[in-house]
Design an enzyme around this catalytic site. Structure first.
Site, PDB file in Angstrom:
ATOM      1  N   ASP A   1      -4.029 -44.869 -52.955  1.00  0.00           N
ATOM      2  CA  ASP A   1      -4.983 -43.616 -52.845  1.00  0.00           C
ATOM      3  C   ASP A   1      -6.070 -43.726 -52.427  1.00  0.00           C
ATOM      4  O   ASP A   1      -6.527 -45.111 -52.162  1.00  0.00           O
ATOM      5  CB  ASP A   1      -5.118 -42.957 -54.492  1.00  0.00           C
TER       6      ASP A   1
HETATM    7  C1  BGC Z   1      -7.533 -38.580 -53.804  1.00  0.00           C
HETATM    8  C2  BGC Z   1      -6.003 -38.072 -53.427  1.00  0.00           C
HETATM    9  C3  BGC Z   1      -6.376 -37.844 -52.140  1.00  0.00           C
HETATM   10  C4  BGC Z   1      -6.883 -38.657 -51.429  1.00  0.00           C
HETATM   11  C5  BGC Z   1      -6.818 -38.168 -49.678  1.00  0.00           C
HETATM   12  C6  BGC Z   1      -7.887 -39.552 -52.853  1.00  0.00           C
HETATM   13  O1  BGC Z   1      -9.761 -39.887 -53.378  1.00  0.00           O
HETATM   14  O2  BGC Z   1      -7.492 -38.811 -54.812  1.00  0.00           O
HETATM   15  O3  BGC Z   1      -5.902 -37.088 -54.449  1.00  0.00           O
HETATM   16  O4  BGC Z   1      -4.844 -37.681 -52.209  1.00  0.00           O
HETATM   17  O5  BGC Z   1      -8.346 -38.999 -51.842  1.00  0.00           O
HETATM   18  O6  BGC Z   1      -7.307 -37.267 -49.246  1.00  0.00           O
END
Ligand code: BGC
Length: 760
Positions: free
Chosen positions: A284
């Site tokens: 993530d």
């Molecule tokens: C979030 C994710 C997201 C990713 C990409 C992160 O901050 O937790 O859910 O898919 O960013 O944008």
């Protein structure tokens, strides 16, 4: 040139091998491709970088990202949209790198693409899996028409803490509902065949336990027993894997003292060995390098930890790119692990058909014709209306008649950018329908609409800035709160009925949007109190990304319609329901507490050794509070209708069962009201005695039934031993014989009950 030749050779080889249905063809193709790859090229595949929206056709090569692609240092890109931009980047990857390996293009397509659907928590409230599947299907059609082939959705984090802003993105508190939600999303995105140009790879996130962050504080510590993980928090992920989800995203939090992104037990033991997941795992965002702040070591150490744990693709941080070669030399990671990760990324590309046609998703004609279409907008409108939950409707105040003078008051009545809700990255915000537009459209000249904003969204300009969608603040500093309220009261006095459109701004929920007070923002409360004092009938249309504490509102406002964030067509859908063209049928996927002190509060809790039992409240030395009852304000599964649904007696075809027999549960449902409408009939089970303590009830089935006014129907459920299974103390999944309470009703509190005995 070499790259082109090689690529064409592979392309031919793969065509000859009938790639569409042969695992062997894929393996042969990838075996020979990987034989050609250098270590650097393999590590390059493990790197996911943000593209930059500024890139236009032809410029990719000159840009920094263009150079990185050319150097073979990128396997996938996020945050670029449009077929032209994606084609250009893909061209660089395919034509200008040695081996011509295509890129994956991903984005957070969370609840719709340009056509915005309601936030996921709202979608869960529809209890309509076909509808959810359809919204994901449409999102995939639009996103793939815009060049994308991978979405970072569905988010499957069970949560029982409304302080946590990301509850808005979640399926709510229940593992059964969340599992069906997971399956519907994955099927909607991925369709029957990933190689079609309108299907896309889904990503089950965030694995795991992110929704259990302590104190509802985003990214915070999680500490949980394994038995709870398996019974309550893992099921939607397992369901997504069983539905074929092609990728999984890690979580920011720790699990058992090790951050999820470095947790081998999670990523390899549970996900791959126990559940047989064959896709790839992406971190993530910068969660690999964040393990340094978690206190897990330097960048090289945490990157090796992530790879060894089973993370294949590094989002944004470039931790793999910059450390893995060194770690290999120092034997902290093995070549086998790097190969495995690279292989998984390549397999996803192969399955999407990108080796066959890397420009599969770059059809500009589709972008023009298949995005934000009238059909998609119509589905968005119908979907939004299905997610609304009618919380109160004293004296049948709703639906309103289309006549007289209506005061439309509140800071969300005319707020285009707050309609779509959080995580609406691609949504056409400028074309979202506001509530006032929806009302005017529905009413024409049959009724007069008077509008007053009445208050700012929040009184504190700093908080307003922190919660402004796309940073655009609508804070009115030219008038005092009293002046704004006075204007609204004047409008209200001239009207027959007040519709107060209030609640949270869209960005008060979502990522990094935790609250320690989940009531209506203060200035809005003051406005609502003043409006109530006019003595005019009031309908509260409540925008919320989470359950809110609205005790005062429940006591003092005759009608409350919870509309979450309804997406692009929110304004029209709200008008549809307020004026009775659509009868509300949503049910809460998340308990609404009386106050924050009750949190975490959820229907499927344990009994404890000192349950309160039938005592209303209070008994010394029992499980209860001194100052508030144990009851929620509104229970899980709750939601009213303009009709009145009544439940007859529940019938069971037997009460003594053996082994693999099935139980038939039936109940008569009658629509006694004046409106046609739908009711979500819910089946709960309680396992009375277990080798481990069992919840007081668990949802095991539901059906959304449409009945015409006056119609009666017998609703039947079939229960099998499979429905009684749970993970025991040894984490074995099985059922245990004995007594079970069967419950059916229109919400988790008001149920008919009967006992059965089920032996092995
Ligand atoms: C979030 C994710 C997201 C990713 C990409 C992160 O901050 O937790 O859910 O898919 O960013 O944008």
């Amino acid at each position: 040139m070499l790259a082109l030749l090689f690529f064409s050779f592979l392309f031919l080889a793969c065509n000859l091998g009938k790639p569409e249905n042969s695992q062997t063809a894929m393996n042969d193709f990838l075996d020979s491709l990987m034989k050609e790859m250098t270590l650097e090229e393999k590590i390059g595949q493990l790197n996911l970088l943000p593209g930059y929206e500024g890139i236009v056709t032809g410029d990719a090569r000159a840009s920094e990202i263009g150079t990185r692609i050319q150097e073979g240092k990128v396997g996938a890109i996020l945050n670029v949209r449009s077929p032209e931009k994606i084609r250009e980047m893909q061209r660089v990857a395919v034509v200008e790198t040695r081996l011509g390996i295509p890129l994956l293009f991903g984005l957070d397509v969370i609840h719709g693409y340009k056509t915005g659907f309601p936030i996921p928590l709202a979608l869960a409230a529809s209890f309509d899996m076909d509808l959810i599947r359809q919204t994901a299907r449409i999102a995939a059609i639009e996103a793939t028409a815009d060049g994308l082939c991978w979405t970072f959705s569905p988010m499957l984090d069970i949560t029982r803490d409304p302080r946590w802003g990301r509850i808005a993105e979640s399926p709510g508190e229940d593992p059964y509902l969340a599992s069906l939600f997971a399956e519907a999303f994955v099927q909607g995105y991925q369709g029957e065949d990933l190689r079609l140009n309108h299907t896309m790879l889904s990503c089950a996130k965030h694995f795991a336990l992110y929704g259990a962050s302590e104190a509802g504080l985003d990214y915070n510590t999680v500490d949980m027993s394994r038995i709870r993980m398996y019974n309550e928090f893992f099921p939607p992920f397992k369901a997504a894997i069983e539905a074929g989800a092609g990728s999984v995203m890690t979580a920011f939090n720790e699990v058992d003292g090790v951050p999820a992104s470095g947790n081998r037990w999670l990523m390899t033991e549970v996900l791959r060995n126990q559940w047989g997941f064959g896709g790839f795992v992406v971190s993530d965002y910068t969660s690999i390098q964040e393990m340094m702040d978690h206190g897990m070591g330097d960048l090289q150490t945490v990157s090796a930890l992530a790879l060894n744990a089973g993370v294949d693709l590094d989002m944004v941080g470039e931790s793999f790119l910059t450390t893995l070669a060194k770690s290999l030399k120092e034997e902290i990671v093995s070549e086998e692990h790097i190969n495995l990760a690279c292989r998984r990324i390549l397999e996803a590309k192969y399955k999407l058909g990108l080796f066959e046609d890397p420009y599969r998703y770059c059809d500009t004609g589709r972008a023009q014709n298949q995005i934000f279409t009238p059909e998609h907008l119509q589905v968005a409108r119908e979907t939004a209306a299905e997610t609304f939950v009618l919380l109160k409707n004293e004296d049948q105040l709703l639906p309103l008649q289309k006549k007289g003078t209506i005061a439309l008051v509140g800071p969300l009545a005319n707020s285009r950018q707050n309609m779509a809700g959080t995580w609406s990255v691609a949504v056409n915000h400028d074309q979202s329908v506001t509530v006032i537009e929806g009302f005017r459209q529905a009413l024409g000249d049959r009724a007069e609409v008077l509008y007053a904003r009445g208050s700012n969204l929040v009184d504190d300009p700093d908080l307003d800035r922190r919660t402004a969608t796309r940073g655009i603040t609508t804070f009115d500093s030219t008038r005092t709160a009293e002046q704004m309220r006075a204007e609204a009261i004047a409008v209200a006095r001239r009207s027959d009925v007040i519709v107060a459109v209030m609640g949270e701004p869209a960005e008060m929920s979502g990522e990094s949007a935790s609250r320690t007070d989940i009531s209506l923002p203060e200035g809005q409360q003051a406005l609502l109190r003043d409006l109530a004092e006019t003595g005019k009938p009031i309908v509260l249309v409540l925008f919320a990304g989470r359950p809110l504490t609205i005790n005062w509102e429940q006591e003092n406002i005759p009608a409350i319609l919870n509309v979450w964030f309804g997406g692009t067509q929110a304004g029209n859908a709200i008008a549809d329901v307020v004026f009775g063209d659509v009868n509300p049928s949503g049910k809460l996927p998340s308990t609404f507490p009386q106050n924050l002190g009750q949190v975490p509060i959820y229907y499927n809790h344990k009994n404890t050794g000192r349950p309160l039992g039938e005592t209303p409240w209070f008994r010394k030395f029992r499980t209860n509070y001194l100052d508030v009852t144990n009851e929620p304000l509104y229970p899980f599964g709750f939601g009213l209708s303009y009709s009145k649904f009544t439940y007859g007696d529940m019938k069971l075809d037997k009460t003594e069962l053996n082994g693999e027999e099935e139980l038939q549960v039936s109940i008569t449902l009658t629509n006694e009201g004046l409106y046609d409408g739908a009711e979500v009939v819910q089946l709960y089970v309680r396992d009375i005695v277990g080798s481990v303590t069992r919840p007081v009830k668990e949802l095991k089935g539901f059906q959304k039934i449409f009945l015409k006014a006056g119609e009666t129907r017998v609703i039947s459920f079939t229960l099998t031993p499979e429905d009684l299974k749970f993970y025991n103390a040894q984490l074995e999944y099985d059922w245990e014989p004995g007594e079970f309470m069967i419950m059916v009703g229109g919400n988790s509190r008001d149920v008919k009950t009967a006992m059965i005995n089920w032996q092995h």
